[in-house]
Structures are given as C-alpha cells and as structure tokens.
Design a protein around this motif. Sequence first.
Motif, short mmCIF file in Angstrom:
data_model
loop_
_atom_site.label_atom_id
_atom_site.label_comp_id
_atom_site.label_asym_id
_atom_site.label_seq_id
_atom_site.Cartn_x
_atom_site.Cartn_y
_atom_site.Cartn_z
N ILE A 1 -8.40 -1.07 5.31
CA ILE A 1 -7.41 -0.35 5.82
C ILE A 1 -6.19 -0.83 5.11
N PHE A 2 -5.71 -1.99 4.73
CA PHE A 2 -4.49 -2.51 4.23
C PHE A 2 -4.46 -1.99 3.04
N LYS B 1 1.56 -1.66 8.60
CA LYS B 1 1.48 -2.80 7.69
C LYS B 1 2.31 -4.08 8.35
N THR B 2 3.61 -3.75 8.72
CA THR B 2 4.45 -4.90 9.39
C THR B 2 3.69 -5.55 10.42
N GLU B 3 3.12 -4.82 11.26
CA GLU B 3 2.12 -5.45 12.45
C GLU B 3 1.19 -6.35 11.96
N ILE B 4 0.45 -5.76 11.01
CA ILE B 4 -0.83 -6.69 10.08
C ILE B 4 -0.28 -7.95 9.82
N LYS C 1 -8.44 -11.35 2.27
CA LYS C 1 -8.04 -10.43 1.15
C LYS C 1 -6.51 -9.87 1.31
N ILE C 2 -6.54 -9.74 2.58
CA ILE C 2 -5.05 -9.21 3.09
C ILE C 2 -3.97 -10.14 2.45
N ALA C 3 -4.06 -11.19 2.72
CA ALA C 3 -2.92 -12.34 2.45
C ALA C 3 -2.84 -12.22 1.14
N SER C 4 -3.74 -12.16 0.09
CA SER C 4 -3.41 -12.25 -1.22
C SER C 4 -2.94 -10.65 -1.82
#
Lengths: 237, 77
Positions: A10-11, A221-224, B64-67
């Motif tokens: 999703i990101f 995106k900010t919330e994630i 993965k999101i952090a990267s």
Amino acid sequence: MLNFFHNSYIFFLIEKLINFINSIFFVLLLIALSFALIFSPPDYLQGESVRIMYVHVPAAWISLTSFSCIAIVSILNFIFKIKNLKLITKSIAPIGLMFTCIAIVTGSIWGQPTWGTFWAWDARITSMVIMALFYLIIIVIHKFFDEDDKANKISSIVAVIGLINIPIIKYSVEWWSTLHQPASIKITGSSTIHSSMLTPLLLMFFVLILYCALIFLMKYKTEIIKIKKKNLKRYDQ
Amino acid sequence: MISNFITMNGYGIFVWSSFVITFLVCGVVYYKTRKTLKKYEKEFAKEIGELSIQQKKTVLRNSKIASKILASYNKTI
C-alpha cells in the motif's frame, strides 16, 4: 491477492499514485478552468453567475461522498476491525470538512445574485451546516482523545449517526419548500443540464477528486509514518 | 474582451471570489499537508539516524516501509 493488502505494498502504491497525480494535475486543472471560465456559455436566466456552479456543485458532491465513505468505512470497521480502515476515516474527515465549507461559502456567494441574499436558513443549507458540524466533531475526537481505539469507536458512532443527515441533504429540496433549486443532474432519469455546461462541471469534479485523492494519500502516508515512528520507540528501549 | 472576461457582466466579483476562495483554500491545505508529511519523514529519518548501527540494520531489514520512508526522505533533501 493478499499481497495487495499488505502495508508495504500500500505504501509503495501511495508513493506511485502521489507522483502520478502530481504530474498530471496542473494540466488537467488548466483544461478544466478554461472550460469553466471561458468556453462554457452563460445561463439564459442567471447569466455569468452560473459559473460559480463549477466549484460549488463538485464541492458539495465531494462533501457528501466523503461523509458517506467515512460512515461506510466506520461500519466496516465495527464489523471487521481492520487497522487500516481507522486511518482512512481519519484522513478523509478534514478533506470532507474543507469541501463542505467551500460548498457553503460558494453557495452563499452564489445566493446573493440569484436569491438576493447571502444566507437563508433553508433546509438544504441548514442540513449542510449540520454535516460540517459532524465533520468537526469527528476531527476534534481524533485530535483530543489520547487513546486511538476509544477515539475510533466514538468517531465511528458519530459518523453512523451523521449518515442519517445524508438523505436529508439530498432530498431536502423535494421534501420542503426551499430557496435552493432541485438537482439538475440525476443518476437515474434524465438530467436537465445542457452538455455545454455538463462537460466543464464533470471536468472540474474530476480535477477536484484528483486533488482529494492527493491530499488523502499524503495524509494516509503521514498516518503510516506516525505508526512506524511509534514502533521505532521499541528499539530505543 | 479582457474587461468583459474580468467583469463577467457585473457578476465578476461573485464568480472570481468563489474561484479564488476555493483554490486558495485548496492551495493552503495542500501546502500544510505536504509540510506535515515532510516533517514526519524528517523526524522519522532523524530517529533512525539516532539508533545504533545494529538497531538500524534490524529496523531496515524488518520493515520495508521504514526503508521506503528513508529513501523518499533522502530523495527530497
């Protein structure tokens, strides 16, 4: 299929969509504005003031759609308890409030040349103000409740109660005698608007929907990131 | 022709104020939303930077999101 609902996917999709919308937005906005302000004809009765419709009507449509989305997502959240659904309602609410206010203000400006007054407590306008209050309550709940779960539960209840107001807004012009004109565009049945005005209206609606998507994606995106930031604290300890 | 476009047969003040208010509000909200997003990206990158090398490796391997957040922040600076 399951991969589609994964947070990292999703990101990744959000990033791609934000870039895509950013790349086409201004071209589409210019086209829509040209149609709304130059190419569309004046109305035989209202003259040039009819052009206010190209911002007023899409704003009203978006505000109604946003609230319906919040209410439906809240109901789904009650049933399925999916974590991402909470983020969706939290991200949509400010967009909905903004467009409700735009619809009310532009409607008020349009009221002066057509009705001879900026404001009247008529059924359509009053029900729109009530919807703005519902949006405001949802935003305030998310802002001032420390516990996320409690905030989501209360805001979901408020959204479901607020859903009753949606058909009232839609049918207020038919149920009561109001200053506001009845709908010219009908999903079922024939519309009473000429294609030379319908085209710019739909174009402006499309552009504003793209704008909403852009703001929604950035807020989501900010919330994630906020959640990931909280998770980072675990490594600090 | 230009003056007709601006005055809109006397309705200019109503039409232009509606469009200006709409797009001004949209612009301000876009700017504020983008600013908040960048602020959180920056804070996130800073907090990752403060972790030890081992912790940093673990975070980036597990998330993965952090990267991706880090990559998108690095792209903007």
